[in-house]
Design a protein around this motif. Structure first.
Motif, mmCIF file in Angstrom:
data_model
loop_
_atom_site.group_PDB
_atom_site.id
_atom_site.type_symbol
_atom_site.label_atom_id
_atom_site.label_comp_id
_atom_site.label_asym_id
_atom_site.label_seq_id
_atom_site.Cartn_x
_atom_site.Cartn_y
_atom_site.Cartn_z
ATOM 1 N N ASP A 157 0.828 -1.204 0.000
ATOM 2 C CA ASP A 157 0.000 0.000 0.000
ATOM 3 C C ASP A 157 0.865 1.258 0.000
ATOM 4 N N LEU A 158 1.960 1.223 0.747
ATOM 5 C CA LEU A 158 2.857 2.372 0.795
ATOM 6 C C LEU A 158 3.550 2.577 -0.549
ATOM 7 N N LEU A 159 4.022 1.502 -1.158
ATOM 8 C CA LEU A 159 4.695 1.614 -2.442
ATOM 9 C C LEU A 159 3.738 2.111 -3.524
ATOM 10 N N TYR A 160 2.480 1.698 -3.448
ATOM 11 C CA TYR A 160 1.474 2.213 -4.376
ATOM 12 C C TYR A 160 1.313 3.723 -4.197
ATOM 13 N N SER A 161 1.293 4.156 -2.933
ATOM 14 C CA SER A 161 1.161 5.587 -2.645
ATOM 15 C C SER A 161 2.351 6.360 -3.197
ATOM 16 N N VAL A 162 3.547 5.806 -3.021
ATOM 17 C CA VAL A 162 4.754 6.466 -3.524
ATOM 18 C C VAL A 162 4.705 6.574 -5.043
ATOM 19 N N ARG A 163 4.228 5.517 -5.692
ATOM 20 C CA ARG A 163 4.084 5.565 -7.145
ATOM 21 C C ARG A 163 3.138 6.685 -7.556
ATOM 22 N N CYS A 164 2.023 6.804 -6.839
ATOM 23 C CA CYS A 164 1.058 7.863 -7.130
ATOM 24 C C CYS A 164 1.662 9.241 -6.887
ATOM 25 N N ILE A 165 2.462 9.378 -5.821
ATOM 26 C CA ILE A 165 3.097 10.647 -5.501
ATOM 27 C C ILE A 165 4.004 11.092 -6.642
ATOM 28 N N PHE A 166 4.846 10.193 -7.123
ATOM 29 C CA PHE A 166 5.769 10.563 -8.197
ATOM 30 C C PHE A 166 5.026 10.886 -9.492
ATOM 31 N N ASN A 167 3.987 10.130 -9.777
ATOM 32 C CA ASN A 167 3.193 10.441 -10.964
ATOM 33 C C ASN A 167 2.514 11.801 -10.839
ATOM 34 N N ALA A 168 1.930 12.058 -9.672
ATOM 35 C CA ALA A 168 1.251 13.339 -9.454
ATOM 36 C C ALA A 168 2.230 14.494 -9.569
ATOM 37 N N MET A 169 3.407 14.348 -8.966
ATOM 38 C CA MET A 169 4.414 15.414 -9.046
ATOM 39 C C MET A 169 4.878 15.605 -10.485
ATOM 40 N N GLY A 170 4.936 14.519 -11.244
ATOM 41 C CA GLY A 170 5.308 14.629 -12.655
ATOM 42 C C GLY A 170 4.291 15.422 -13.450
ATOM 43 N N TRP A 171 3.005 15.170 -13.205
ATOM 44 C CA TRP A 171 1.959 15.922 -13.907
ATOM 45 C C TRP A 171 1.976 17.395 -13.517
ATOM 46 N N ILE A 172 2.276 17.656 -12.259
ATOM 47 C CA ILE A 172 2.339 19.053 -11.817
ATOM 48 C C ILE A 172 3.515 19.762 -12.479
ATOM 49 N N LEU A 173 4.647 19.071 -12.607
ATOM 50 C CA LEU A 173 5.780 19.663 -13.317
ATOM 51 C C LEU A 173 5.406 19.968 -14.770
ATOM 52 N N LYS A 174 4.648 19.094 -15.354
ATOM 53 C CA LYS A 174 4.274 19.258 -16.765
ATOM 54 C C LYS A 174 3.349 20.449 -16.972
ATOM 55 N N SER A 175 2.664 20.870 -15.913
ATOM 56 C CA SER A 175 1.681 21.954 -16.050
ATOM 57 C C SER A 175 2.304 23.318 -15.760
ATOM 58 N N GLU A 176 3.350 23.641 -16.539
ATOM 59 C CA GLU A 176 3.918 24.990 -16.562
ATOM 60 C C GLU A 176 4.571 25.410 -15.236
ATOM 61 N N THR A 177 5.325 24.531 -14.646
ATOM 62 C CA THR A 177 6.106 24.906 -13.465
ATOM 63 C C THR A 177 7.560 25.119 -13.877
#
Length: 205
Positions: free
Chosen positions: A55-75
């Protein structure tokens, strides 16, 4: 229970973050996006890198994906002044035990997506960060070659080697890791072809 709650929260935040780049999605203030990003960094700083709970590793995967999408949105790099997003992310992944990469295969794609965006958005800025990222790539290629060789992985390696001196490239392990993949049995032809092509590119430097 805590890890299960994290899984639920970050699964939802990933879905939200992935919509930030859509033209048909209501405009979200940059401060709101960064709040999610910083929450991800803070979570990585609080959880143990040696923990292989699914469950923790799944959360970490989601965290990195979410941060990647945020980077992609003009940061930009200026948005993260004083927060060291790359250093904290690399520190967490470097401390992960080898077995964790196989326990949650999507963790690989999530981490690679985040660092690919970090490269193309010029969030990586120091030689130390580029060196640490190349060492991580070598480790990923060695541990999980069946899932490592994506477009994001190739982009990261080719982007990073341009920032490093030849001596480091020769000793960091990426050449040996790619060569070892070519000697591996049971991998798909497509994986072997990608590894061979990438090795040829790395050897040009």
């Amino acid at each position: 229970q805590r890890n299960l709650a994290l899984k639920s929260v970050w699964g939802a935040l990933l879905i939200l973050s992935a919509k930030f780049t859509r033209s048909d999605y209501p405009r979200v203030q940059k401060e709101q996006k960064l709040a999610i990003f910083y929450s991800g960094l803070d979570t990585l700083g609080k959880v143990e890198g040696g923990n292989e709970d699914n469950d923790l590793l799944y959360s970490v995967r989601c965290i990195f994906n979410a941060m990647g999408w945020i980077l992609k949105s003009e940061t930009t790099l200026n948005d993260f002044e004083g927060r060291d997003p790359i250093g904290k992310s690399l520190e967490y992944l470097t401390n992960l035990p080898d077995g964790a990469w196989g326990e949650e295969p999507q963790l690989v794609s999530g981490a690679l997506f985040f660092f690919q965006q970090s490269c193309v958005r010029n969030i990586l800025s120091t030689n130390q960060e580029f060196e640490a990222l190349m060492l991580l790539c070598a480790r990923i290629a060695k541990l999980v070659p069946s899932t490592a060789f994506s477009k994001d992985f190739t982009t990261i390696v080719l982007w990073t080697i341009k920032k490093l001196d030849k001596h480091f490239i020769r000793k960091c392990g990426i050449i040996g890791a790619l060569a070892a993949v070519l000697q591996s049995e049971g991998l798909k032809e497509d994986t072997l072809a990608k590894a061979h092509e990438l090795l040829q590119e790395v050897l040009k430097y």
